[in-house]
Design an enzyme around this catalytic site. Structure first.
Site: not given
Lengths: 384, 324
Positions: A113, A182
């Site tokens: 990322e 998450h």
């Protein structure tokens, strides 16, 4: 693209929305969607229409359509992220697009990322318009330096030389037992970054229309989708409709209290509203859409009317969007309030895996109903 | 190179006179790297580097005025005084800065190379980083993506052997930075020899365009400490520094080549030096005369499309309306 003649729903203009400065007057505010979908469709069938009518689809399809239209319109638009190409996106937002546009424009990145966010910024500095997808917004914590320093601040630190016309998008929020890592709400962390805009879509219609605007915007836009909303059904606006990124949506006009929400909380609030209506309350519901900057025009107009405000957010109690909005409202609209701003937020805990604990972490409709009772008083004291 | 050397020495004096504040990372000793580099590149190629960017800015066509004024926070600076020493940019010459965070420019460099490939414009992206940044994870992420997609990128490790106060052998298991691309080829060159640097960059550019990305490690040295806050002598000996000055100084090497090769007379060199001093004095004079940014500039260039947004001031009661 042709306008749907005579429709009372927001009339679309066939011009690109360039921010909202020119468009504020031109684009009508979204009318409260109170007519049942079936009645809308029946009304439209009876009209003479030349091109696309509103079509029902799921939010992921709407996002895909918006993405496809913008990629076709502008060859500098490209999407990069994990599994966006061959796999079609983990939420199908780019399903099949690589076959149409090729692997350069639907770029499957490795799992890095920090690396691919920086790569997107570098590409944006040269004039491309990359959309960087985080498979989950939470993963973008790894890219925070790139988002904050390079994406947000480059326009300023270069004295205006470089623009970063990126869209950083992905799903966030609490899902169904996805676990703490998450289920994060990154809007809390990103909101202080100078130089970025934060937008949260919530319906099929605004998802497509906002994404189109975000892609066309010269500012870096962090575009929040929600894990649980991708399969929500609704209708997209016909034609090339682009929605103003800085304007909140009045979901339901009312007089008793202003309820501010965004993303999935819009549905939680509307569930509560169904109950509140039966009890004789008349709340106004405003979907913020623009988390940064806040649409103070719509927000203050609502508060001046109702004199009471409730914020319903999925962010944590500490330091979320609601905390900022609450401060702004108290500071600038103190004399318009009959009651302090009530803020319903998630608990300051990691989101549990266990079902009941997860449900207790976030705002449920009952809490919204209770909050309205608290600010408006018991039924009988409030005029309908 | 002489211009760059004098510019950096002048910056040292300005910093000590407190005309420059904050961080100031000087490049003297490393001049041959950017001079050799530019000799092999076009302005249509992209360059991105770290905070040690004053010389890079000038070699990308920037003026001494832009550098001095930016360092002093004046309006005529490269970034209108709002960036400072670490944030010099020159868009028209494809100079992308100037980054403050160690190594953060490397994925950006991969992005620049991606854009060259996307646009198929025949340019390369040169991504400079130091031996300190060579241990950053994001660098390897950038290596992987560049190599995976054959991006036209030259990763240049400016190895001045010290990551601030830590010598390379104390920070890196493998200080052979040109080998650390693993699957990506690498080359090492003497960064104090401007002609060697030029040859190396010419080779690297050709490689990047025809075959794919590569690493170019340039062996160089900085005379100053990491920044003006660092004396530069606590982690290395003065003998080491003066030894490099005597034996490997890039300017001395170039002078020697010119004089010994009969390519220039002593008077020519003196003329260049006089001219440079004049340029520096002029640039400095203009920079000192340049105004400080007006208060309105605080609110300028936050967003490319400011949208008439209203910004709240320190006490929230002040409202600043941005332009449309």
């Amino acid at each position: 693209m042709a306008a749907t003649v005579g429709s009372s729903i927001a009339v679309q203009r066939a011009q690109p929305a360039v921010g909202c400065s020119a468009g504020r007057a031109a684009i009508a505010p979204a009318a409260p969607l109170r007519r049942p979908a079936a009645a809308v469709r029946a009304a439209q069938r009876s009209l003479v229409v030349s091109a696309a009518q509103k079509r029902e689809m799921m939010m992921w399809e709407a996002l895909r359509e918006g993405l496809d239209e913008e990629m076709e319109r502008d060859p500098t638009v490209c999407l990069m992220g994990e599994d966006v190409g061959h796999y079609g996106g983990s939420y199908k937002v780019s399903n099949g697009l690589y076959k149409k546009y090729g692997e350069m424009r639907l770029l499957d990145t490795p799992i890095c990322e920090n690396g691919f966010m920086g790569m997107g910024v570098g590409a944006a500095m040269t004039g491309l318009r990359p959309i960087v997808e985080g498979m989950n917004m939470g993963f973008l914590l790894l890219a925070f330096n790139q988002i904050s320093n390079n994406c947000g601040m480059l326009h300023y630190t270069s004295g205006g030389q470089f623009k970063v016309p990126m869209v950083i998008r992905g799903p966030g929020g609490v899902g169904r037992q996805l676990g703490a890592e998450h289920s994060q709400r990154l809007e809390s962390y990103f909101q202080s970054i100078p130089g970025v805009q934060l937008v949260a879509c919530s319906t099929v219609a605004n998802a497509k229309a906002l994404l189109k605007s975000a892609i066309r915007s010269d500012n870096p836009i962090i575009f929040f989708e929600h894990v649980l909303l991708y399969n929500v059904k609704g209708e997209v606006h016909p034609g090339d409709y682009c929605q103003c990124l800085e304007r909140a949506e009045v979901v339901r006009e009312g007089t008793d209290v202003s309820i501010f929400c965004y993303s999935r909380m819009r549905y939680v609030v509307m569930q509560a509203v169904a109950e509140l209506e039966k009890q004789g309350y008349n709340p106004e519901v405003v979907d913020l859409i623009s988390l940064k900057p806040f649409d103070m025009e719509t927000i203050s107009k609502s508060i001046k009317k109702t004199r009471k405000a409730i914020i319903v957010e999925e962010c944590m109690k500490t330091g979320g969007i609601g905390a900022s909005l609450s401060a702004v409202i108290h500071e600038s609209l103190f004399n318009e309030l009959d009651h302090e701003v009530l803020r319903l937020s998630s608990q300051d805990v990691p989101t549990s895996y266990a079902y009941e604990l997860e449900a207790a972490t976030i705002v449920q409709p009952e809490k919204v109903v209770q909050a309205v009772h608290k600010v408006c008083g018991a039924r009988g004291l409030v005029s309908a | 190179m002489y211009l760059l050397r004098r510019m950096e020495i002048t910056s040292d004096m300005l910093y000590k006179a407190k005309a420059i504040r904050g961080f100031c990372h000087l490049y003297d000793g490393q001049e041959a790297v950017v001079v050799g580099m530019e000799a092999a590149l076009e302005k249509t190629d992209s360059v991105i580097t770290s905070y040690r960017d004053h010389a890079t800015h000038v070699m990308r066509g920037g003026s001494v005025l832009e550098v001095f004024a930016e360092l002093m926070g004046r309006v005529d600076g490269a970034s209108k005084g709002k960036g400072g020493s670490m944030h010099l940019y020159r868009r028209q010459a494809n100079f992308f800065g100037g980054q403050g965070i160690v190594g953060a420019q490397t994925p950006l460099g991969a992005g620049l190379a991606l854009a060259h490939q996307y646009n198929q414009d025949g340019g390369v992206a040169v991504t400079l980083y130091g031996d300190g940044a060579a241990n950053q994870g994001q660098l390897f992420e950038a290596f992987n993506m560049a190599a995976l997609w054959d991006l036209p990128c030259i990763f240049v490790c400016e190895n001045n052997h010290y990551g601030m106060g830590t010598a390379e052998w104390r920070a890196a298991k493998s200080p052979s930075y040109f080998t650390r691309g693993d699957y990506m080829p690498g080359m090492q060159c003497d960064g104090m020899d401007v002609l060697a640097v030029r040859q190396a960059f010419a080779f690297a550019k050709k490689h990047a365009l025809e075959k794919g990305p590569m690493i170019l490690e340039v062996d160089t040295y900085r005379y100053h400490g990491h920044s003006m806050s660092d004396p530069g002598s606590t982690y290395r000996s003065r003998d080491e520094i003066s030894s490099i000055r005597q034996k490997r100084d890039p300017l001395e090497h170039a002078r020697k080549l010119l004089l010994d090769g009969g390519l220039a007379e002593v008077s020519d060199i003196k003329a260049i030096e006089r001219d440079v001093k004049k340029q520096i004095d002029e640039g400095l004079g203009q920079a000192k005369a340049s105004p400080h940014p007006p208060m309105e500039d605080l609110w300028a260039n936050i967003w490319k499309a400011p949208l008439g947004a209203e910004m709240r001031g320190i006490d929230s009661s002040h409202k600043q309306r941005l332009p449309q």
